[in-house]
Scaffold this motif. Structure first.
Motif, short mmCIF file in Angstrom:
data_model
loop_
_atom_site.label_atom_id
_atom_site.label_comp_id
_atom_site.label_asym_id
_atom_site.label_seq_id
_atom_site.Cartn_x
_atom_site.Cartn_y
_atom_site.Cartn_z
N VAL A 417 0.87 -1.18 0.00
CA VAL A 417 0.00 0.00 0.00
C VAL A 417 0.90 1.22 0.00
O VAL A 417 1.82 1.32 0.80
CB VAL A 417 -0.89 0.01 1.28
N ARG A 418 0.66 2.11 -0.91
CA ARG A 418 1.45 3.34 -0.93
C ARG A 418 0.49 4.51 -1.01
O ARG A 418 -0.37 4.56 -1.87
CB ARG A 418 2.36 3.39 -2.16
N ILE A 419 0.64 5.44 -0.07
CA ILE A 419 -0.22 6.63 -0.08
C ILE A 419 0.66 7.87 -0.06
O ILE A 419 1.35 8.13 0.92
CB ILE A 419 -1.18 6.64 1.13
N PRO A 420 0.67 8.63 -1.10
CA PRO A 420 1.49 9.86 -1.09
C PRO A 420 0.93 10.86 -0.10
O PRO A 420 -0.29 10.99 0.04
CB PRO A 420 1.35 10.38 -2.52
N LEU A 421 1.82 11.54 0.55
CA LEU A 421 1.37 12.53 1.55
C LEU A 421 1.47 13.91 0.93
O LEU A 421 2.44 14.23 0.26
CB LEU A 421 2.25 12.42 2.78
N SER A 422 0.49 14.69 1.21
CA SER A 422 0.46 16.00 0.56
C SER A 422 1.40 16.97 1.26
O SER A 422 1.76 16.80 2.41
CB SER A 422 -0.96 16.54 0.53
N PHE A 423 1.77 18.00 0.55
CA PHE A 423 2.76 18.94 1.05
C PHE A 423 2.39 20.33 0.60
O PHE A 423 1.95 20.49 -0.53
CB PHE A 423 4.13 18.57 0.49
N THR A 425 1.61 20.79 4.68
CA THR A 425 0.39 20.78 5.48
C THR A 425 0.72 21.24 6.90
O THR A 425 1.82 21.03 7.39
CB THR A 425 -0.25 19.40 5.50
N LYS A 426 -0.24 21.88 7.45
CA LYS A 426 -0.03 22.33 8.82
C LYS A 426 -0.74 21.40 9.79
O LYS A 426 -0.47 21.40 10.97
CB LYS A 426 -0.60 23.74 8.99
N ASP A 427 -1.69 20.62 9.18
CA ASP A 427 -2.49 19.78 10.07
C ASP A 427 -1.96 18.35 10.02
O ASP A 427 -1.42 17.93 9.00
CB ASP A 427 -3.95 19.76 9.59
N PRO A 428 -2.15 17.66 11.07
CA PRO A 428 -1.75 16.24 11.06
C PRO A 428 -2.53 15.50 9.98
O PRO A 428 -3.67 15.84 9.70
CB PRO A 428 -2.13 15.75 12.44
N GLN A 429 -1.90 14.51 9.38
CA GLN A 429 -2.60 13.70 8.37
C GLN A 429 -2.93 12.35 8.96
O GLN A 429 -2.19 11.81 9.76
CB GLN A 429 -1.71 13.47 7.16
N ASN A 430 -4.08 11.81 8.45
CA ASN A 430 -4.46 10.48 8.93
C ASN A 430 -4.36 9.47 7.80
O ASN A 430 -4.63 9.78 6.65
CB ASN A 430 -5.89 10.49 9.46
N ILE A 431 -3.98 8.29 8.16
CA ILE A 431 -3.98 7.17 7.22
C ILE A 431 -4.87 6.10 7.83
O ILE A 431 -4.71 5.76 9.01
CB ILE A 431 -2.56 6.61 7.02
N PHE A 432 -5.83 5.61 6.99
CA PHE A 432 -6.72 4.56 7.48
C PHE A 432 -6.44 3.28 6.71
O PHE A 432 -6.36 3.29 5.49
CB PHE A 432 -8.18 4.97 7.30
N LEU A 433 -6.28 2.21 7.44
CA LEU A 433 -6.02 0.92 6.80
C LEU A 433 -7.02 -0.08 7.31
O LEU A 433 -7.33 -0.09 8.51
CB LEU A 433 -4.61 0.42 7.13
N PHE A 840 -3.86 5.80 11.61
CA PHE A 840 -2.58 6.38 12.01
C PHE A 840 -2.64 7.88 11.82
O PHE A 840 -3.06 8.35 10.77
CB PHE A 840 -1.44 5.84 11.14
N THR A 841 -2.18 8.62 12.79
CA THR A 841 -2.11 10.06 12.64
C THR A 841 -0.66 10.43 12.41
O THR A 841 0.21 10.11 13.22
CB THR A 841 -2.64 10.76 13.90
N LEU A 842 -0.44 11.08 11.36
CA LEU A 842 0.92 11.46 11.03
C LEU A 842 1.09 12.93 11.39
O LEU A 842 0.17 13.72 11.23
CB LEU A 842 1.21 11.24 9.54
N PRO A 843 2.26 13.27 11.85
CA PRO A 843 2.44 14.66 12.27
C PRO A 843 2.38 15.62 11.08
O PRO A 843 2.66 15.24 9.96
CB PRO A 843 3.84 14.66 12.86
N GLY A 847 6.85 16.98 5.80
CA GLY A 847 7.74 17.30 4.67
C GLY A 847 7.19 16.84 3.35
O GLY A 847 6.29 16.00 3.29
N GLY A 848 7.74 17.41 2.30
CA GLY A 848 7.26 17.10 0.94
C GLY A 848 7.84 15.83 0.41
O GLY A 848 8.86 15.33 0.89
N GLY A 849 7.17 15.28 -0.58
CA GLY A 849 7.68 14.10 -1.27
C GLY A 849 7.64 12.85 -0.44
O GLY A 849 8.26 11.85 -0.79
N ALA A 850 6.92 12.88 0.66
CA ALA A 850 6.89 11.71 1.52
C ALA A 850 5.72 10.80 1.14
O ALA A 850 4.70 11.27 0.65
CB ALA A 850 6.76 12.12 2.97
#
Lengths: 1457, 433
Positions: A417-423, A425-433, A840-843, A847-850
């Motif tokens: 599973v690969r989910i690109p993270l946007s860049f 962002t000031k808010d935490p991001q969530n990933i749901f699996l 999962f909550t990501l901080p 950073g970009g390109g993650a």
């Protein structure tokens, strides 16, 4: 002429033309056609009368008036005729005619001397016909001779008329002398076209042009010569036709082509046509193999949307039974079999269906017709996942694919599973699996229940391995297991240092002016040295030179073996080269001007030249770019940048088109500090081309002291290969840098000039007061040290962005780099259960390109787990993974998503079966419609057949057989099995050169390929008998009769003989065909005669031939031939010579006539009969017009001809009135002809019948350009030609011979004279006037039309007085005159020509009773064309042939003495 | 059936005898010249060149004799050849005055025979075909019949237009089909190699004859025999091909064609077309492939146009009625073709004489001028007929009795070795020629 003259009428007066048929109604008074059947009967009965020879009965003035003649009357009449002859006629002739018409030098070959009695008169009927002609047209005696008294002239004419009439009747129905007829060129071509079914064949195209005889038609035997040269042509033509035969496994067929290659293509096209009936083109994908582009996966697709639309649109009607599937299929042109399959699927019980199908059924049931696109894409997307396509060219080799189309299991043991993270962002991001377990079909069948989570051990069945955040640039990943620790650490560091931002900035400022190192200062001020350095860099006050990357490392010395061409880069691209020579150098596609610098970017890599400033100052920069490879490429983009202490500005930029030159210059002086870089970047246009060699040059001129100049070309051309970077000519090292950079250039700083940091920096550079600087620094501190939502103060958007960057883990301050790496302690995996969502909550500020990455699998599948550790019963489980940045609330089945199963598990087997259920109904393609694969550079497969889905889902058994047959024929025609051995050997040899592995891979195919070749050879042998059988069948058609056993035997013998001459089967067979077509039996229309003195009926086959050549100018078709075989064509009366009863077989003949007239082949009759009669056949090649005056004629003549042909074809096929030929209110035109005619309304594309053309000057042949133009001169009209044509061709008048030495007419009109006036001048001369008064007025009436049939814009005088005294004006009145007053003449002429065409001979005196009959019947039947045709085909003339000893052979035929 | 026991061909030859085709009996095999032609003399050849519709009424004339002869402008192109030319004035065909115009003046031009009118076709065997039937067996082709304009298929003024486009008749009812395709004419001369099997096919076709002839009328049988005889002739050519062997005495100066086979199709350009046909005629004579040729430069009542002369406003026939300068130009164009052929032949040295000296080229037309005047015909004879004709003569028969055109044909026949005492309406040759 057949009608007695009315004695009271003035013979000299032409207002009562002597027209045959005035007695109509007497003889046929019983004949009152009511309906079609009655009509047939009537015809048949009138035919009966013909046979008795008395179908006609007209009142005879002076002889048996108002009385039908009986056979036994003849002697009596003849006696009377004889008496009148001796008593009255002979003395008259002696007195008035004998002076000129007697003996050796009798004028006009009318010698009256031999006529001493009726008997002698009867021996030369043509002379008497001539006499009748001159008398009836008032030509004799000539005006300058002694004139007959009126009464005696009438007496004479009456006697001649009656005499001829009795003679005609005495032998009425004489079949006449029909000279053996060869097929005319056109007949030959038509016949071949019909026999072979190949319309393009024209074997006689180089034959001598046919001549006309008989009634002026080329189908008359008299005009057909023969010579050895002609026979050679016949033999060659026959051999040419034979070349077009295609040998098939079971017989033959003819093709428009002659080569095996073309035949193969033809059969491929047939099969593709078959495929196309059910499938559509798909969107193929391009594949590049060794530089060759191939299309793959194209065609053969089910138009599934149409089927879905039909099922949805008609759903309610189908469910209620209002409409049947078959009807829907018919209306929508869909395949019923497949439509039924789908309908039953969608409406059936879904419980037993596979997940994929069930999902679709569900979707269909929920949908309306609007959802067709959605449903379609659902299916198509699923297909794209569950099917895959292989290349076809090497199917069969070991390790190669087995088929083109293959189901593609979407089952996986684990799934990444690969989910690109946007860049940013000031808010935490969530990933749901989550994972969803589902039951496969097999579970239902086996267990009849859904999996029960209550009872099954199901904890943590899914493993999520190493969930982590990956970075694009290869930085160490962050594992989610360790994220909390890391997060805390970074947070702590920010908390520690960001509030000290002002101190850091002060330190940066301090460092700028002191020599103290950052490390020392940091130590003194309790700052972090690393962080301080980052601030220095961020603020743009770093003292270190910024590094220039991507320098070329490879020298290019002596490019293309030219010592003056050198540079750097890869031999391909990107590169930079220079031309050191004093001349332009050209090689390959390049043109390199003297002492130039050239860069070549490649797609994705820019070619870059960097000048790093050695001397601070104010600079002026100008330069140029020019394309140096004008033959290809699509231009380049370029940019001139100034890179100055962390900031980059663009000085100039542009796009250079192919072949273009561009110059640039900076407007204002640019301040450049030592170490700053001026950079020229050349980027390939659109990143897609390689021919981008570009000449570049630029000059930097220092305006302030020391006013130095740097010119790129001068500086580097001679020394480019010395070093990279290269010193300048002033001795400064490392000034010129030649590099390749990834394009597009990496994005630089996002700090805008107005950001707080920029303002602060500017303030320092401007030496602004300390308090201002301090305030700015304080503000920056405030901005960056806020990091959570709660305490966040409203910020300027620019500063908001700035803060985001500063706090970004991977930002300029590189927090992540400094955080301690997490320890790899314990498992980094997560576990979950079905339908359990991991969140999962990501901080923020990650950073970009993650990218978030993990790999899911069923726990038991992990390699590092032992068998024992596997959770029991997992084998039956299958999962689908759901992964999203949004909360997962439900777990729908995803048809295109992979299925997770344990390898080799029961679930795996079940899932495969379920996929197959879908694939069976929804194949990605029905068939491989390309047939000829072009998807491998080297192809073993010549023709690939793959159409099982088509057969199974779409075709009936018959259709499958048809398809099999076509394929079998293709393999046969192409001899594919034999060719394959050749190809195989070629590939083997090819492969041995560099691919020994392939040799092995192909080796297994050798035996089967050779076995098939052997089998094929046998099949070839087996087929030979069928070809000979086909040749015999062909012979029966070509010879228009069954062959005798001996004739069949002769064909076999010829074949054997040819084989003995060591000719191949193919060659021998073709010669047998050629022999059939060279035989007189084909070339001539042979008819048997008997050695008797009477006329007898021809055979059924001969009649079929006469009929089909009459109506179609070609051989009888199947239906006609079969009637002939059954002996049903020749009417019984004819066979037995009695007219006792109505025979059903004469009805057959009439039925066939009707059928054949309606056939499109009747077009040939329009050409062969009508156009020949009217002298316009082959008008499309008319070359007689002056091209200067009528430049449009050559383009139009084809259309003009087409009009005439279509007009007659329509008249013949739709049983029009023959009076329409003279005067109709319709015609056929296309747009250009309508324009030519000046029609008010123009038709669209193609040809149209236009009605209401009479008032526009058209309708009937006299309005047709063909007639009007062909009866004109090259540059002007000719009223004489047109008038003569009307007189001779339409009315059948015979004009006297023109006098010798006629005065000539000038081609161009003398000044002041119209064509009409000129002719009138000419015609006034007495010797000319005799004819011209008869013909010119017709022409004058047509003078409104010019020499190419256009209406003249000026009105011209078309008023005229005809020879009979009728006054008319213009074409319309002429037409009406012809179709009313002269109707009988016209109808007679038409019938005469038609009869002459039908019989292939001149019309004789003895045909006149028949002509009379036809005219009478026509008048009673609305002048329908078919009436004339039917009376002809049932006439004695048409049905019989003279016996060899037939009497009356020559006395009525106009042979010279 | 065991094929080895019978040779079908043997059988067929047997049949051929029993078929009793009269023409075949009198047809000696070509190739017999090995026996007959042991002479050192080059053979005499005969070509008839035809151009319809006559010539300019004012400009066709000759005055004086020999080198002093003056020629009218029409004849300007052959001015240089007048020492090898005989100008003949005043000959005519009586039968041509009987019918109508054009067709009936042309169809019997070379036979003087009466013409059938209406829909029937009957003329007389023409002089060239008569000669070919007598001496044709000596060469590969009995005769060559060429044309530069295709026929017109209609019937005009009660006579088939066939008469307007056929001057050569192989029997009274059979106009000889003429070849207008240069490539096919070339093939007639030189395409010897028949393909394997052709002979068998032709045998089989001939075999049909036995059955087919049995039940058809006498008239039809004649028509069918034209076909079968033609088949026989081709067969004999096939048999003789390559069997020529050593020829004693005179041999042609050329064995192989010295020009390329023309392209397929009819050239668009009339100049090129005529040039190719002229070359083929010359080649046929030079290689002794045939000794009799007719070349019809155009049809009587023809429709050629002459854009290359800048005369494109009228077709040939209508132009003939104008009698203007353009008509003269067109006349000269045709005479140039005649001159070209004559000069080409004159360049071919055959012993002491040239090929022209060994030939007779007859130029004639259907009428004197465009006004249908056939009371005297325009006639020019070029070449020495193998030393039998004295050049430079200007003969005038106009006011003399017995001025039948057929007398000239008798003269020509005699020079070709065909001894006849009468032909058409003539009973004696012209003594002057």
């Amino acid at each position: 002429m057949f009608t007695p003259t009315n004695p009271s009428s003035s013979i000299a007066n032409f207002d009562r033309p002597k027209i045959p048929g005035a007695c109509a109604g007497h003889g046929n008074a019983w004949f009152k056609p009511k309906g079609v059947i009655e009509f047939f009967l009537a015809i048949a009965m009138s035919f009966v009368f013909h046979f008795s020879g008395f179908s006609l009965a007209c009142p005879e003035v002076g002889l048996a008036a108002n009385q039908e003649y009986q056979q036994e009357d003849f002697p009596e009449q003849e006696q009377e005729l004889d008496a009148v002859f001796k008593r009255q006629i002979q003395p008259l002739l002696n007195q008035f005619c004998s002076d000129c018409h007697q003996g050796e030098n009798a004028e006009a070959e009318i010698d009256l001397q031999p006529f001493q009695s009726l008997e002698s008169a009867k021996t030369q009927l043509p002379v008497w016909q001539k006499i009748r002609q001159v008398l009836s047209t008032n030509q004799m005696p000539p005006t300058d001779s002694k004139q007959l008294p009126l009464e005696q002239q009438q007496q004479l004419e009456q006697w001649v008329t009656t005499f001829l009439k009795i003679q005609a009747r005495a032998h009425a129905g004489d079949p006449g002398p029909v000279i053996l007829r060869r097929l005319s060129n056109d007949e030959y071509d038509y016949t071949i076209q019909d026999l072979t079914g190949v319309a393009s064949l024209q074997p006689t195209r180089q034959f001598p042009v046919d001549s006309g005889a008989g009634e002026g038609f080329t189908n008359s035997g008299a005009a057909q010569g023969m010579s050895p040269a002609m026979v050679t042509k016949y033999l060659d033509a026959a051999k040419e036709v034979a070349q077009h035969a295609v040998l098939l496994p079971d017989g033959i067929e003819f093709s428009p082509h002659i080569s095996r290659r073309d035949h193969s293509d033809q059969w491929i096209a047939k099969i593709q046509g078959f495929y196309r009936q059910h499938s559509i083109q798909g969107s193929g994908t391009k594949v590049d193999l060794q530089g060759v582009q191939f299309d793959t996966n194209q065609g053969g697709i089910i138009p599934i949307d149409k089927y879905l639309r039909a099922t949805l649109e008609y759903r309610s009607q189908l469910l209620t039974g209002q409409i049947k599937l078959a009807e829907v299929a018919a209306v929508r042109a869909l395949n019923l079999k497949y439509l039924t399959t789908l309908w039953n699927l969608f409406n059936g019980d879904s419980s037993g269906q596979s997940l994929w199908v069930k999902d679709l059924i569900h979707a269909w049931q929920q949908s309306t017709v609007d959802a067709v696109p959605e449903l379609t894409s659902k299916i198509v997307e699923t297909q794209s996942v569950l099917w895959k396509f292989n290349s076809v060219g090497q199917i069969g080799r070991s390790g190669g694919p087995n088929s083109w189309m293959q189901t593609s299991s979407n089952l996986q043991a684990q799934q990444e599973v690969r989910i690109p993270l946007s860049f940013p962002t000031k808010d935490p991001q969530n990933i749901f699996l989550a994972a969803k377990e589902f039951a496969t079909h097999q579970d239902h069948l086996d267990n009849g229940r859904a999996p029960n989570h209550e009872t099954e051990p199901s904890s943590n069945t899914i493993v999520w391995q190493n969930p982590r955040i990956e970075f694009a640039d290869g930085k160490k990943s962050i594992f989610l297991k360790e994220l909390p620790k890391l997060q805390a650490k970074i947070r702590q560091r920010m908390v520690d240092h960001l509030p000290k931002t002002r101190q850091y900035l002060d330190a940066v400022s301090t460092l700028r002016t002191t020599d103290e190192s950052a490390e020392e200062l940091a130590a003194n001020q309790h700052l972090d040295a690393k962080l301080l350095n980052r601030w220095v860099q961020l603020a743009g006050f770093s003292k270190t030179d910024f590094s220039i990357t991507g320098l070329y490392t490879d020298r290019l010395a002596g490019v293309n073996e030219l010592p003056e061409i050198n540079g750097w880069g890869s031999p391909a691209t990107p590169s930079i080269i220079t031309n050191a020579s004093p001349e332009t150098v050209s090689f390959s596609t390049l043109t390199l001007p003297s002492r130039g610098v050239f860069v070549h970017p490649s797609p994705g890599k820019d070619s870059v030249i960097v000048w790093q400033c050695p001397v601070q100052g104010e600079y002026h920069i100008h330069g140029m770019l020019a394309d140096a490879d004008t033959t290809c490429g699509n231009g380049v983009k370029w940019q001139l940048q100034l890179k100055s202490r962390g900031e980059t500005s663009i000085l100039s930029a542009g796009e250079l088109r192919s072949s273009a030159v561009q110059e640039f210059a900076t407007e204002k002086p640019t301040s450049i500090t030592k170490g700053d870089c001026v950079i020229l970047i050349v980027q390939s246009g659109n990143n897609d081309h390689v021919c981008d060699t570009t000449q570049v040059d630029f000059t930097l001129s220092q305006i302030d002291q020391p006013q130095k100049n740097w010119n790129l070309a001068n500086d580097i051309v001679d020394r480019i290969v010395d070093a990279n970077p290269l010193a300048d000519s002033y001795g400064n090292s490392q000034v010129w840098h030649f590099c390749a950079w990834d394009s597009p250039p990496k994005q630089e700083s996002v700090f805008s000039a107005t950001s707080s940091l920029s303002q602060w920096r500017q303030a320092i550079l401007n030496d602004e007061p300390a308090d201002v600087i301090a305030a700015l620094a304080q503000r920056i501190t405030q901005v960056v040290s806020v990091w959570d939502n709660d305490s966040r103060a409203p910020l300027d958007p620019k500063d908001d962005l700035f803060r985001t960057l500063i706090q970004q883990w991977d930002g300029p301050l590189k927090w992540l780099e400094d955080a301690e790496s997490p320890s790899n302690a314990g498992s980094l995996d997560f576990f979950s259960d079905s339908e359990q969502v991991l969140d999962f909550t990501l901080p923020a500020y990650l950073g970009g390109g993650a990218t978030f990455v993990t790999t899911a699998s069923i726990r038991g599948n992990l390699n590092n787990e032992t068998q024992e550790k596997r959770i029991p019963n997992l084998s039956n489980l299958a999962f689908q993974i759901h992964a999203s940045v949004n909360p997962i609330l439900e777990f729908p089945f995803q048809p295109t998503a992979p299925i997770l199963v344990l390898t080799d598990s029961a679930a795996q087997q079940n899932a495969i079966r379920e996929m197959d259920l879908f694939c069976k109904v929804f194949p990605a393609a029905l068939c491989y419609s390309r047939i000829v694969p072009v998807d491998e550079v080297v192809t073993l497969t010549l023709y690939h057949r793959e159409d099982e889905p088509l057969q199974r889902l779409f075709l009936s058994d018959d259709q499958c057989q048809e398809l099999d047959r076509l394929w079998n024929e293709l393999l046969f025609v192409s001899q594919q099995p034999l060719l394959t051995t050749v190809v195989f050997e070629q590939i083997s040899e090819f492969a041995t050169q560099d691919r020994p592995d392939l040799v092995k891979a192909f080796a297994t195919m050798r035996a089967p390929i050779y076995r098939r070749a052997e089998e094929f050879k046998q099949a070839l042998l087996d087929s030979q008998a069928s070809h000979l059988a086909a040749a015999k069948q062909f012979a029966s058609l070509a010879w228009r009769r069954p062959l005798s056993a001996a004739e069949f035997q002769a064909l076999d013998s010829l074949y054997e003989e040819l084989r003995d001459h060591e000719l191949s089967h193919d060659a021998s067979f073709r010669l047998v065909l050629a022999r059939i077509l060279t035989s007189p039996a084909f070339v001539y229309k042979l008819e048997d005669t008997q050695d008797i003195a009477t006329a007898v009926s021809i055979s059924d086959f001969e009649l079929a031939t006469r009929l089909s050549y009459f109506l179609w100018s070609s051989s009888p078709d199947q239906e006609l031939s079969q009637l002939a075989v059954r002996g049903e064509l020749v009417p019984d009366q004819a066979k037995h010579g009695d007219g006792s009863n109505d025979s059903p077989t004469s009805l057959r003949l009439l039925e066939q006539t009707d059928r054949m007239l309606k056939d499109p082949r009747t077009k040939r009759m329009a050409i062969q009969f009508a156009c020949q009669w009217l002298h316009v056949r082959n008008f499309d090649t008319n070359n007689d017009k002056n091209e200067t005056l009528y430049p449009e004629f050559l383009k139009l003549r084809q259309d003009m001809y087409q009009e005439t042909v279509m007009f007659f074809e329509d008249l013949f096929r739709n049983d029009g009135s023959i009076l329409d030929i003279v005067d109709s209110d319709h015609t056929f035109v296309n747009r250009s002809l309508a324009q030519h005619y000046g029609f008010e309304k123009l038709p669209g594309d193609g040809w149209e019948r236009i009605d209401g053309v009479r008032h526009q000057g058209r309708g009937g042949v006299l309005g047709m350009a063909t007639i009007l133009a062909s009866q004109s001169g090259a540059s002007r009209t000719s009223p004489i030609l047109r008038g003569n044509w009307v007189s001779e061709t339409l009315l059948g008048e015979r004009l006297p011979k023109p006098p010798a030495n006629v005065p000539t007419l000038p081609e161009s009109l003398p000044a002041g004279l119209t064509a009409r006036q000129l002719i009138q001048l000419h015609s006034q001369q007495p010797e000319c006037a005799k004819c011209h008064v008869r013909i010119d007025p017709y022409g004058f009436a047509l003078e409104q039309y010019d020499a190419v049939g256009r209406l003249r814009s000026q009105r011209v005088d078309t008023q005229t007085i005809l020879f009979d005294g009728t006054s008319i004006g213009g074409a319309e009145q002429l037409k009406s005159y012809l179709s009313t007053q002269r109707r009988k003449n016209f109808v007679h002429q038409f019938c005469k020509k038609l009869l002459g065409f039908a019989l292939g001979r001149e019309v004789l005196l003895t045909d006149e009773p028949l002509l009379q009959d036809i005219q009478t019947t026509l008048a009673q039947s609305d002048y329908r064309f078919s009436v004339a045709v039917k009376m002809i085909v049932t006439s004695k003339q048409f049905l019989e042939i003279r016996g060899q000893k037939y009497q009356n052979q020559s006395r009525q035929e106009g042979l010279p003495k | 059936m065991s094929r080895s026991q019978f040779s079908r061909r043997t059988m067929l030859h047997g049949l051929g005898v029993t078929m009793a085709l009269p023409w075949m009996e009198s047809f000696p095999a070509w190739g017999a010249r090995q026996k007959n032609q042991a002479t050192d003399q080059a053979p005499t050849r005969m070509a008839i060149l035809f151009s319809g519709c006559g010539f300019h009424s004012q400009h066709w004339w000759a005055k004086g004799q020999g080198q002093a002869m003056e020629l009218g402008p029409v004849l300007k192109p052959i001015h240089d050849l007048r020492h090898k030319m005989v100008f003949v004035r005043g000959l005519y065909n009586a039968e041509a005055l009987k019918g109508n115009i054009h067709s009936s003046q042309t169809g019997n031009l070379l036979s003087g025979a009466p013409l059938a009118s209406g829909g029937l076709i009957r003329s007389g065997t023409s002089v060239d075909q008569l000669v070919a039937q007598e001496i044709g067996h000596l060469t590969k082709l009995p005769s060559l019949v060429l044309g530069c304009e295709t026929s017109n298929p209609s019937v005009h003024k009660n006579y088939s237009m066939l008469y307007s486009s056929h001057i050569s008749w192989s029997s009274p009812t059979t106009p000889t089909p003429l070849e207008v395709y240069p490539a096919l004419a070339f093939d007639q001369l030189f395409k010897d190699k028949t393909q394997t099997g052709d002979r068998s096919v032709l045998d089989a076709v001939l075999e049909d004859a036995t059955d087919f002839r049995r039940n058809i009328s006498k008239q039809d049988r004649q028509k069918l025999d034209e076909y079968l005889n033609s088949v026989r002739e081709i067969e004999q050519r096939i048999d003789q091909a390559g069997k020529q062997g050593e020829v004693q005495g005179w041999r042609p100066t050329l064995d192989e064609p010295n020009i390329k086979r023309p392209q397929d199709g009819i050239p668009q350009d009339i100049v090129e077309h005529m040039r190719l046909m002229s070359d083929i005629l010359v080649l046929a004579f030079q290689t002794d492939t045939t000794r009799v040729c007719t070349l019809k430069l155009n049809n009587d009542h023809g429709t050629l146009r002459f854009p290359h002369l800048g005369i494109d406003y009228m077709i040939h026939h209508l132009l003939s009625h104008t009698d203007n300068e353009d008509w003269l130009t067109v006349n000269q164009f045709f005479l140039e073709q005649v001159a070209y052929i004559a000069k080409r032949l004159d360049l071919i040295q055959e012993g002491e004489r040239t090929a022209l000296d060994n030939s007779m080229l007859l130029l004639c037309s259907s009428m004197l001028n465009g006004h249908h005047d056939a009371t005297q015909l325009p006639v020019v004879l070029l070449g020495g007929g193998g030393g039998q004709i004295q050049g430079g003569q200007n003969l005038d028969y106009l006011d003399r009795p017995n001025r039948q055109m057929c007398r000239l044909y008798l003269s020509m026949m005699n020079k070709m070795g065909v001894q006849r005492t009468e032909f058409g309406d003539a009973t004696s040759p012209l003594p002057e020629i």
